[in-house]
Design an enzyme around this catalytic site. Structure first.
Site, PDB file in Angstrom:
ATOM      1  N   GLU A  92      -3.765   3.577   6.648  1.00 27.96           N
ATOM      2  CA  GLU A  92      -3.691   3.258   5.232  1.00 27.96           C
ATOM      3  C   GLU A  92      -4.204   4.419   4.393  1.00 27.96           C
ATOM      4  OE1 GLU A  92      -5.745   0.052   2.189  1.00 27.96           O
ATOM      5  OE2 GLU A  92      -4.862  -0.700   4.053  1.00 27.96           O
ATOM      6  N   SER A 118     -10.500   0.818   4.056  1.00 23.97           N
ATOM      7  CA  SER A 118      -9.724   0.313   5.190  1.00 23.97           C
ATOM      8  C   SER A 118      -8.975   1.460   5.848  1.00 23.97           C
ATOM      9  CB  SER A 118      -8.722  -0.750   4.726  1.00 23.97           C
ATOM     10  OG  SER A 118      -9.387  -1.877   4.228  1.00 23.97           O
ATOM     11  N   ARG A 167       0.821  -1.210   0.000  1.00 25.77           N
ATOM     12  CA  ARG A 167       0.000   0.000   0.000  1.00 25.77           C
ATOM     13  C   ARG A 167       0.861   1.270   0.000  1.00 25.77           C
ATOM     14  NH1 ARG A 167      -2.448  -3.818  -1.004  1.00 25.77           N
ATOM     15  NH2 ARG A 167      -4.369  -4.588  -0.049  1.00 25.77           N
TER      16      ARG A 167
END
Length: 304
Positions: free
Chosen positions: A296, A226, A176
């Site tokens: 994130e 998320s 990510r």
């Protein structure tokens, strides 16, 4: 700012919006106003708007579909460019497909279209609410796959003004993350992907499984996606749930009762509410499991 506004109005009279609230442009339905907002319909407009903003010394933020970002209540200084440059071309080379997609193209839309033609490699993205450009920047992924698995190279409008192709190694992909996410100022214009031939029925079956899994395990209320990265060897949602935080709430923002790594907005939530809930969750997970949760999502705008 008034002089800059006048110059932008003169240059782009039909494209410029001023003091535009961004909450309606994000999946979380949260966020203050941008000084200036322009909608780029083509790659050429994306370049043109960016060049003008840079010449004026304006900070630039490229907005895709508004997922995975948390916009400050105080808004965003400078120019926000809403990216709708979504053209793409494909070229078959044996049992491989080369896809050239502009950065505003819908990732799940492209995944669905190509999978139904029997091209495999993006099925994981069917439920990921992202543009190609945002996926390239953040190495978007799901179901143990990510954009880095298919990406060959990306066309970048560099902070130095150069337009050039960066190979995957130069993007320095991590979970990510990428050099584009760590070092701001570079703009993704296009991405070249490589997919593989498969039976369309197999591709569709995989997408159906992923869609069903998403429907079963993720909330439908407005969400940012998320909230935290999964720690190595574990899952953020498991830790948050294990700390007894499902259903915890600050104002109108709640830790989802469906999936603990999602925060949902019950209407009228603020960024300040989100940050307070983030801090509460981090503190309790640290205390219970000695794990530091890392965001994130991307924080956008004026935070001081």
């Amino acid at each position: 700012l008034a002089l800059i506004a006048a110059e932008l109005r003169a240059a782009f009279p039909r494209s410029l919006l001023e003091n535009e609230l961004l909450a309606r442009n994000t999946t979380f339905r949260i966020g203050g106003a941008a000084d200036f907002l322009m909608r780029a319909e083509t790659r050429e407009e994306l370049i043109e708007f960016s060049k003008r903003a840079r010449a004026l010394g304006l900070p630039i933020f490229i907005l895709g579909n508004g997922s995975n970002i948390l916009v400050a209540d105080a808004g965003v200084r400078g120019l926000v460019i809403e990216n709708h440059a979504d053209e793409f071309q494909t070229r078959a080379v044996g049992d491989q497909l080369i896809v050239m997609a502009e950065s505003g193209a819908s990732l799940p839309g492209l995944a669905n279209r190509l999978a139904r033609q029997g091209w495999s490699g993006l099925e994981w993205a069917i439920g990921v609410p992202s543009t190609i450009g945002a996926a390239v920047v953040g190495n978007a992924g799901a179901h143990h796959s990510s954009i880095a698995d298919s990406l060959v190279r990306a066309e970048i409008f560099g902070a130095d003004g150069a337009i050039e192709w960066w190979d995957k190694a130069r993007l320095e992909y991590e979970y990510r993350n990428s050099v584009l996410k760590r070092e701001r100022g570079n703009i993704v214009l296009r991405a070249e992907l490589q997919l593989s031939r498969d039976d369309p029925a197999n591709c569709i079956a995989r997408m159906s499984r992923y869609t069903e899994h998403r429907r079963r395990t993720q909330p439908t209320d407005p969400s940012v996606g998320s909230m935290f990265k999964n720690p190595e060897g574990d899952f953020a949602g498991r830790l948050i749930e294990g700390a007894g935080l499902k259903g915890s709430r600050v104002g109108q923002i709640e830790v989802s009762r469906v999936h603990a790594n999602f925060f949902v907005n019950h209407g009228g939530g603020t960024t300040a509410d989100v940050i307070r809930l983030v801090e509460l969750v981090r503190e309790k997970v640290k205390r219970e499991f000695d794990v530091e949760l890392e965001l994130e999502i991307q924080l956008v705008g004026e935070w001081n």
